[in-house]
Design an enzyme around this catalytic site. Structure first.
Site, PDB file in Angstrom:
ATOM      1  N   LYS A 192       0.827  -1.207   0.000  1.00  0.00           N
ATOM      2  CA  LYS A 192       0.000   0.000   0.000  1.00  0.00           C
ATOM      3  C   LYS A 192       0.868   1.267   0.000  1.00  0.00           C
ATOM      4  O   LYS A 192       2.079   1.190  -0.069  1.00  0.00           O
ATOM      5  CB  LYS A 192      -0.954  -0.033   1.204  1.00  0.00           C
ATOM      6  CG  LYS A 192      -1.816  -1.310   1.235  1.00  0.00           C
ATOM      7  CD  LYS A 192      -2.583  -1.494  -0.061  1.00  0.00           C
ATOM      8  CE  LYS A 192      -3.590  -2.643  -0.013  1.00  0.00           C
ATOM      9  NZ  LYS A 192      -3.005  -3.989  -0.134  1.00  0.00           N
TER      10      LYS A 192
HETATM   11  C1  LIG Z   1      -8.929  -3.382  -1.966  1.00  0.00           C
HETATM   12  C2  LIG Z   1      -8.380  -4.107  -0.766  1.00  0.00           C
HETATM   13  N1  LIG Z   1      -9.140  -4.214   0.329  1.00  0.00           N
HETATM   14  C3  LIG Z   1      -8.681  -4.844   1.435  1.00  0.00           C
HETATM   15  C4  LIG Z   1      -7.430  -5.404   1.476  1.00  0.00           C
HETATM   16  C5  LIG Z   1      -6.969  -6.092   2.723  1.00  0.00           C
HETATM   17  O1  LIG Z   1      -5.970  -5.333   3.377  1.00  0.00           O
HETATM   18  P1  LIG Z   1      -5.121  -5.948   4.564  1.00  0.00           P
HETATM   19  O2  LIG Z   1      -4.056  -6.780   3.963  1.00  0.00           O
HETATM   20  O3  LIG Z   1      -4.561  -4.751   5.284  1.00  0.00           O
HETATM   21  O4  LIG Z   1      -6.036  -6.737   5.418  1.00  0.00           O
HETATM   22  C6  LIG Z   1      -6.608  -5.309   0.365  1.00  0.00           C
HETATM   23  C7  LIG Z   1      -5.275  -5.911   0.373  1.00  0.00           C
HETATM   24  O5  LIG Z   1      -4.664  -6.176  -0.645  1.00  0.00           O
HETATM   25  C8  LIG Z   1      -7.093  -4.639  -0.792  1.00  0.00           C
HETATM   26  O6  LIG Z   1      -6.349  -4.514  -1.906  1.00  0.00           O
END
Ligand SMILES: Cc1ncc(COP(=O)(O)O)c(C=O)c1O
Length: 391
Positions: A192
């Site tokens: 991210k």
């Molecule tokens: C659009 C989206 N939502 C949620 C997530 C989940 O994030 P996390 O890994 O912080 O749980 C991701 C992770 O790639 C994502 O790309």
């Protein structure tokens, strides 16, 4: 120099330096490692940045999305209208609440929920729209908010990738995450915009919801550790509802605070690199760079290009890997995975984007040489892939 002697180019590389190192050491030396003062400071700095009155840090964006739905009272029998074309976390948390995800196809330009299609998926069981600002490109929030209002639905924004992305609303540019819906959820995973290893943040305008998130992330407890430990009187905590352990640690938060300071530079670099990709890729016949609507400013968390007709996605990616360049295929579709296969009709745009796009490396300290190598390798891989498929 042949490709085997060159440094591989990763899909991303978080920008971390001595400041993050010193922040982690500061926390280690303090003796307080879990959710404490650093988390509280990270929350207020993050909230101020995105102009959200309340920001609550948690262990991941998946945890944030789960808390958002639980906090809004989503449960068995409810439907949440969302997209399949996203990381599977969103569909999974809807299921974890006992609710059903209803998938809507996406718009080819933004890769976000298609506002023209959403209303036909809304029935009386629908309680919320879970919209995604996919790979940093804002979805058409203005229209989706109006639709949600018309049907009395909560709006949860999955802004995992969208820190620093902006959209035009009421004639002014606004950062994603203020938020305009009920809740917005961010991720600090290394793919991210900023990272502290793992982590998430919920932003909201609703003080009651924020209080609920704070309880739920800490087992439903009515008092925080910092208050209990700092109290001059003995405090007996109580547990008001079933909760979770979704705490962020102070180690993560201290790193996250340093990352926030780098954010203006990170955004500037990502936008400059995206612009340079656009210029370079215009020379590659049939490759389409990602469009950006006039009302959106992406942070270019990922740079997704559409391959020319006839190019084999996997072969192109393999050839690039052989040349030392990591790519990823287009964003996944949850409805093509085992747990959700039965739950959807055809979603042609989502499927097209998954099958016909690839994500190119893009990270703040990427050099022009590295970017040139990516574009040259893509050109070669396409020619080679096309040659293979016509052979
Ligand atoms: C659009 C989206 N939502 C949620 C997530 C989940 O994030 P996390 O890994 O912080 O749980 C991701 C992770 O790639 C994502 O790309």
């Amino acid at each position: 120099m042949d490709a085997s002697q060159m440094e591989p180019i990763p899909i991303t590389r978080p920008l971390l330096g001595p400041e993050e190192e010193a922040a982690a050491v500061r926390v280690l030396r303090s003796g307080w490692l879990t959710q404490g003062r650093e988390v509280a400071a990270f929350e207020s700095e993050f909230g101020a940045l995105v102009k959200a009155p309340y920001a609550c840090a948690v262990s991941s964006c998946t945890a944030a999305l789960h808390l958002a739905l639980v906090g809004l009272g989503i449960g068995p029998g409810d439907e949440v209208v969302t997209v399949s074309h996203s990381f599977i976390a969103a569909a999974n948390v809807i299921r974890s609440c006992g609710a059903t995800p209803v998938f809507v196809d996406v718009d080819r330009t933004t890769q976000g929920m298609d506002a023209d299609l959403v209303e036909r998926s809304i029935n009386p069981r629908a309680k919320a729209l879970l919209v995604v600002h996919q790979i940093g490109m804002p979805c058409d929030l203005t229209r989706l908010l109006l639709i949600a209002k018309r049907h009395n639905l909560h709006v949860v924004e999955d802004a995992a990738c969208a820190l620093g992305s902006e959209f035009l609303i009421d004639g002014a540019w606004e950062w994603i995450g203020r938020p305009r819906g009920s809740v917005a959820c961010f991720s600090f995973h290394p793919r991210k915009i900023i990272s502290c290893g793992e982590g998430g943040m919920l932003t909201t305008q609703d003080s009651g919801l924020d209080r609920k998130f704070r309880r739920l992330r800490q087992h439903g407890m009515d008092v925080s550790d910092t208050v209990r430990h700092g109290a001059a009187q003995v405090v007996f905590e109580t547990y008001l509802e079933p909760g979770f352990n979704y705490r962020m640690t102070d180690l993560q938060a201290a790193v996250g605070r340093e990352q926030l300071k780098r954010l203006p530079f990170i955004l500037e670099r990502r936008r400059a690199l995206a612009e340079r990709y656009r210029t370079l890729l215009a020379e590659l016949h049939g490759v389409q760079s990602p469009p950006e609507p006039a009302w959106a400013r992406s942070n270019w968390q990922s740079y997704a290009v559409a391959l020319p007709d006839g190019a084999n996605q996997k072969e192109v990616m393999q050839r690039m890997l052989d040349l030392g360049i990591a790519t990823r295929r287009g964003i996944m579709n949850a409805h093509r995975e085992q747990p959700y296969r039965a739950s959807s009709h055809a979603l042609p745009v989502s499927e097209w984007l998954q099958d016909r796009t690839i994500l190119l490396p893009l990270f703040p300290d990427m050099t022009s040489d590295e970017q040139d190598r990516v574009v040259a390798a893509l050109g070669e891989a396409i020619t080679c892939g096309a040659a293979l498929s016509t052979a």
